[in-house]
Design an enzyme around this catalytic site. Structure first.
Site, PDB file in Angstrom:
ATOM      1  N   GLY A  12      -0.633  -8.522  18.816  1.00 27.35           N
ATOM      2  CA  GLY A  12      -1.238  -9.851  18.996  1.00 27.35           C
ATOM      3  C   GLY A  12      -0.520 -10.795  19.943  1.00 27.35           C
ATOM      4  O   GLY A  12      -0.729 -12.010  19.876  1.00 27.35           O
ATOM      5  N   ILE A  45     -13.792   0.998  20.827  1.00 27.39           N
ATOM      6  CA  ILE A  45     -14.780   0.834  21.896  1.00 27.39           C
ATOM      7  C   ILE A  45     -16.082   0.290  21.302  1.00 27.39           C
ATOM      8  O   ILE A  45     -16.594   0.829  20.317  1.00 27.39           O
ATOM      9  CB  ILE A  45     -15.015   2.188  22.610  1.00 27.39           C
ATOM     10  CG1 ILE A  45     -13.713   2.616  23.310  1.00 27.39           C
ATOM     11  CG2 ILE A  45     -16.162   2.090  23.614  1.00 27.39           C
ATOM     12  CD1 ILE A  45     -13.729   4.038  23.811  1.00 27.39           C
ATOM     13  N   HIS A  57      -6.648  -5.472  30.238  1.00 29.31           N
ATOM     14  CA  HIS A  57      -6.250  -4.063  30.303  1.00 29.31           C
ATOM     15  C   HIS A  57      -4.944  -3.940  31.097  1.00 29.31           C
ATOM     16  O   HIS A  57      -4.801  -4.573  32.151  1.00 29.31           O
ATOM     17  CB  HIS A  57      -7.371  -3.253  30.969  1.00 29.31           C
ATOM     18  CG  HIS A  57      -7.088  -1.788  30.988  1.00 29.31           C
ATOM     19  ND1 HIS A  57      -7.228  -1.003  29.865  1.00 29.31           N
ATOM     20  CD2 HIS A  57      -6.647  -0.982  31.973  1.00 29.31           C
ATOM     21  CE1 HIS A  57      -6.889   0.246  30.173  1.00 29.31           C
ATOM     22  NE2 HIS A  57      -6.536   0.289  31.434  1.00 29.31           N
TER      23      HIS A  57
HETATM   24  C1  GAR Z   1      -1.809  -5.112  25.809  1.00 34.26           C
HETATM   25  O1  GAR Z   1      -0.948  -4.527  26.755  1.00 34.26           O
HETATM   26  C2  GAR Z   1      -3.257  -4.940  26.238  1.00 34.26           C
HETATM   27  O2  GAR Z   1      -3.445  -5.039  27.621  1.00 34.26           O
HETATM   28  C3  GAR Z   1      -3.527  -3.533  25.770  1.00 34.26           C
HETATM   29  O3  GAR Z   1      -2.898  -3.448  24.503  1.00 34.26           O
HETATM   30  C4  GAR Z   1      -1.776  -4.319  24.498  1.00 34.26           C
HETATM   31  C5  GAR Z   1      -1.911  -5.228  23.305  1.00 34.26           C
HETATM   32  O4  GAR Z   1      -0.774  -6.033  23.125  1.00 34.26           O
HETATM   33  N1  GAR Z   1      -4.931  -3.288  25.680  1.00 34.26           N
HETATM   34  C6  GAR Z   1      -5.471  -2.097  25.925  1.00 34.26           C
HETATM   35  O5  GAR Z   1      -4.823  -1.125  26.214  1.00 34.26           O
HETATM   36  C7  GAR Z   1      -6.973  -2.063  25.774  1.00 34.26           C
HETATM   37  N2  GAR Z   1      -7.485  -0.858  26.301  1.00 34.26           N
HETATM   38  P1  GAR Z   1      -0.838  -7.307  22.206  1.00 34.26           P
HETATM   39  O6  GAR Z   1      -1.435  -6.839  20.867  1.00 34.26           O
HETATM   40  O7  GAR Z   1       0.591  -7.734  22.059  1.00 34.26           O
HETATM   41  O8  GAR Z   1      -1.699  -8.325  22.864  1.00 34.26           O
END
Ligand code: GAR
Length: 192
Positions: free
Chosen positions: A18, A95, A112
């Site tokens: 998050g 998805i 992403h």
């Molecule tokens: C982030 O790096 C986001 O870009 C990636 O997951 C991570 C979540 O981090 N999303 C994906 O890979 C979606 N395909 P967070 O929970 O700390 O925001």
């Protein structure tokens, strides 16, 4: 009753840590914010990011993901009931179906960790390093029925150095993710 603010009623979907949610909450609390986050939804009961929602008194709900249809049915009802206009996927690892996206008929955006259209899907940092890319980065895009393929709103590069590991690259990219997600929202909503 809250004064009509003209801010977009927003929901954020997460699956884990998050940190992007935290940056969106921080942005939403700024004076000039164009969004009001009314709801945080997770498909994962132990998502750490739910703590950020709790700390900021944002309504948060976990929808158990037993199958896509039941998840999307509940999600649809929740978003409608809360009059949500903008949905931000922030580390949401499921998805959404084309059928759901079409039926909901609202703007859904995603962040992403790569320079799309390169490295769609998972494991982006490892793949970029293995392919000896000079740059990686992050992309905010509209969610369409094809994975990580909708219109790009904003993208920012970071340099990959010889000493970068998956972990160090992830850290660098995450830092720019936190900056570009709010910027992408401003760009998107300013052109409304
Ligand atoms: C982030 O790096 C986001 O870009 C990636 O997951 C991570 C979540 O981090 N999303 C994906 O890979 C979606 N395909 P967070 O929970 O700390 O925001």
């Amino acid at each position: 009753m809250e004064k009509l603010s003209g801010k977009k009623i927003t929901a954020v979907l997460i699956s884990g840590r998050g940190s992007n949610l935290r940056s969106l909450i921080k942005y939403s609390k700024t004076k000039k914010s164009l969004i009001r986050i009314v709801l945080v939804i997770s498909d994962n009961f132990s998502a750490k990011g739910l703590n950020y929602a709790n700390k900021s008194n944002i309504n948060n709900i976990v929808i158990k993901y037993s199958n896509r249809k039941s998840f999307e049915d509940r999600l649809f009802k929740l978003l409608r009931r809360n009059n949500v206009d903008l949905i931000c996927l922030a580390g949401f690892m499921k998805i959404l179906s084309g059928k759901f996206i079409k039926k909901l008929n609202k703007t859904i955006i995603n962040i992403h960790p790569s320079l799309l259209p390169k490295y769609k899907g998972l494991n982006t940092h490892n793949r970029a390093i293995q392919n000896k890319e000079k740059y990686s980065g992050a992309t905010v895009h509209i969610v369409s029925d094809k994975l990580d393929s909708g219109k790009i709103i904003l993208q920012k590069k970071v340099k990959i150095t010889k000493s970068d590991s998956k972990k160090s690259l992830e850290k660098k990219v995450l830092k720019i993710e936190h900056k570009i997600y709010p910027k992408a929202i401003i760009k998107l909503l300013s052109s409304d």
